[in-house]
Design a protein around this motif. Structure first.
Motif, PDB file in Angstrom:
ATOM      1  N   ALA A  43       0.826  -1.204   0.000  1.00  0.00           N
ATOM      2  CA  ALA A  43       0.000   0.000   0.000  1.00  0.00           C
ATOM      3  C   ALA A  43       0.865   1.262   0.000  1.00  0.00           C
ATOM      4  N   LEU A  44       2.021   1.216   0.634  1.00  0.00           N
ATOM      5  CA  LEU A  44       2.925   2.361   0.616  1.00  0.00           C
ATOM      6  C   LEU A  44       3.625   2.513  -0.733  1.00  0.00           C
ATOM      7  N   LEU A  45       3.772   1.420  -1.454  1.00  0.00           N
ATOM      8  CA  LEU A  45       4.484   1.446  -2.726  1.00  0.00           C
ATOM      9  C   LEU A  45       3.604   1.891  -3.892  1.00  0.00           C
ATOM     10  N   LEU A  46       2.301   1.644  -3.824  1.00  0.00           N
ATOM     11  CA  LEU A  46       1.408   1.960  -4.943  1.00  0.00           C
ATOM     12  C   LEU A  46       1.389   3.436  -5.336  1.00  0.00           C
ATOM     13  N   PRO A  47       1.299   4.405  -4.416  1.00  0.00           N
ATOM     14  CA  PRO A  47       1.323   5.806  -4.851  1.00  0.00           C
ATOM     15  C   PRO A  47       2.611   6.197  -5.564  1.00  0.00           C
ATOM     16  N   THR A  48       3.700   5.603  -5.164  1.00  0.00           N
ATOM     17  CA  THR A  48       4.973   5.890  -5.825  1.00  0.00           C
ATOM     18  C   THR A  48       4.952   5.396  -7.265  1.00  0.00           C
ATOM     19  N   VAL A  49       4.433   4.213  -7.482  1.00  0.00           N
ATOM     20  CA  VAL A  49       4.360   3.655  -8.835  1.00  0.00           C
ATOM     21  C   VAL A  49       3.443   4.509  -9.707  1.00  0.00           C
ATOM     22  N   GLN A  50       2.324   4.953  -9.155  1.00  0.00           N
ATOM     23  CA  GLN A  50       1.410   5.790  -9.929  1.00  0.00           C
ATOM     24  C   GLN A  50       2.033   7.140 -10.254  1.00  0.00           C
ATOM     25  N   ALA A  51       2.813   7.690  -9.330  1.00  0.00           N
ATOM     26  CA  ALA A  51       3.479   8.967  -9.592  1.00  0.00           C
ATOM     27  C   ALA A  51       4.506   8.830 -10.715  1.00  0.00           C
ATOM     28  N   VAL A  52       5.217   7.721 -10.734  1.00  0.00           N
ATOM     29  CA  VAL A  52       6.198   7.491 -11.802  1.00  0.00           C
ATOM     30  C   VAL A  52       5.497   7.348 -13.142  1.00  0.00           C
ATOM     31  N   ARG A  53       4.372   6.652 -13.164  1.00  0.00           N
ATOM     32  CA  ARG A  53       3.614   6.522 -14.421  1.00  0.00           C
ATOM     33  C   ARG A  53       3.109   7.880 -14.897  1.00  0.00           C
ATOM     34  N   GLU A  54       2.670   8.706 -13.954  1.00  0.00           N
ATOM     35  CA  GLU A  54       2.152  10.023 -14.319  1.00  0.00           C
ATOM     36  C   GLU A  54       3.246  10.903 -14.915  1.00  0.00           C
ATOM     37  N   THR A  55       4.455  10.818 -14.384  1.00  0.00           N
ATOM     38  CA  THR A  55       5.550  11.631 -14.933  1.00  0.00           C
ATOM     39  C   THR A  55       6.059  11.090 -16.263  1.00  0.00           C
ATOM     40  N   SER A  56       5.814   9.824 -16.538  1.00  0.00           N
ATOM     41  CA  SER A  56       6.309   9.259 -17.796  1.00  0.00           C
ATOM     42  C   SER A  56       5.376   9.548 -18.972  1.00  0.00           C
ATOM     43  N   ARG A  57       4.138   9.945 -18.702  1.00  0.00           N
ATOM     44  CA  ARG A  57       3.198  10.199 -19.797  1.00  0.00           C
ATOM     45  C   ARG A  57       3.650  11.323 -20.728  1.00  0.00           C
ATOM     46  N   PRO A  58       4.090  12.490 -20.238  1.00  0.00           N
ATOM     47  CA  PRO A  58       4.542  13.523 -21.174  1.00  0.00           C
ATOM     48  C   PRO A  58       5.747  13.090 -22.008  1.00  0.00           C
ATOM     49  N   MET A  59       6.649  12.335 -21.395  1.00  0.00           N
ATOM     50  CA  MET A  59       7.809  11.868 -22.155  1.00  0.00           C
ATOM     51  C   MET A  59       7.384  10.899 -23.254  1.00  0.00           C
ATOM     52  N   ARG A  60       6.387  10.056 -22.960  1.00  0.00           N
ATOM     53  CA  ARG A  60       5.921   9.111 -23.963  1.00  0.00           C
ATOM     54  C   ARG A  60       5.254   9.848 -25.123  1.00  0.00           C
ATOM     55  N   CYS A  61       4.474  10.878 -24.806  1.00  0.00           N
ATOM     56  CA  CYS A  61       3.827  11.673 -25.860  1.00  0.00           C
ATOM     57  C   CYS A  61       4.888  12.391 -26.703  1.00  0.00           C
ATOM     58  N   GLN A  62       5.887  12.953 -26.043  1.00  0.00           N
ATOM     59  CA  GLN A  62       6.959  13.640 -26.766  1.00  0.00           C
ATOM     60  C   GLN A  62       7.711  12.666 -27.664  1.00  0.00           C
ATOM     61  N   ASN A  63       7.949  11.472 -27.183  1.00  0.00           N
ATOM     62  CA  ASN A  63       8.652  10.467 -27.977  1.00  0.00           C
ATOM     63  C   ASN A  63       7.814  10.051 -29.188  1.00  0.00           C
ATOM     64  N   ASN A  64       6.492   9.932 -29.009  1.00  0.00           N
ATOM     65  CA  ASN A  64       5.634   9.580 -30.148  1.00  0.00           C
ATOM     66  C   ASN A  64       5.671  10.667 -31.218  1.00  0.00           C
ATOM     67  N   LEU A  65       5.641  11.932 -30.800  1.00  0.00           N
ATOM     68  CA  LEU A  65       5.715  13.025 -31.776  1.00  0.00           C
ATOM     69  C   LEU A  65       7.063  13.037 -32.490  1.00  0.00           C
ATOM     70  N   LYS A  66       8.124  12.747 -31.754  1.00  0.00           N
ATOM     71  CA  LYS A  66       9.458  12.701 -32.369  1.00  0.00           C
ATOM     72  C   LYS A  66       9.539  11.583 -33.408  1.00  0.00           C
ATOM     73  N   GLN A  67       8.987  10.414 -33.080  1.00  0.00           N
ATOM     74  CA  GLN A  67       8.994   9.291 -34.018  1.00  0.00           C
ATOM     75  C   GLN A  67       8.163   9.609 -35.262  1.00  0.00           C
TER      76      GLN A  67
END
Length: 102
Positions: A43-67
């Motif tokens: 339960a303590l680890l789940l918010p951390t995992v969700q925060a990492v996923r949330e920060t990776s979304r803009p990078m994934r979108c930027q990478n898709n536009l670059k491709q």
């Protein structure tokens, strides 16, 4: 997790040859405490995992536009025009030899 369960049940003495030796077993309370501890850690680890996923979304979108941009430029190098011009205007005005008409 599996190693924890194996460790938990390894307290049973399997080498006991005689009945005089006592076998150590865990009580129900000890097992429930171990399971609750693991649940709290998860339960303590789940918010951390969700925060990492949330920060990776803009990078994934930027990478898709670059491709997408790279794909456009590779197509332009091969066909001497962008695919939008070829599709919407029925061709890009390039000759068979590959030299674009200006």
């Amino acid at each position: 997790m599996i190693t924890f369960v194996m460790w938990l049940f390894s307290a049973v003495d399997r080498g006991a040859a005689t009945k005089k030796q006592s076998v150590r077993r865990y009580t129900l309370i000890e097992l429930l405490f171990a399971v609750a501890s693991v649940e709290i850690l998860v339960a303590l680890l789940l918010p951390t995992v969700q925060a990492v996923r949330e920060t990776s979304r803009p990078m994934r979108c930027q990478n898709n536009l670059k491709q997408f941009g790279l794909a456009l430029h590779v197509y332009h190098e091969r066909a001497w025009c962008f695919w939008v011009v070829a599709v919407l205007m029925g061709g890009c005005g390039c000759s068979v030899s590959g030299a674009c008409l200006q």
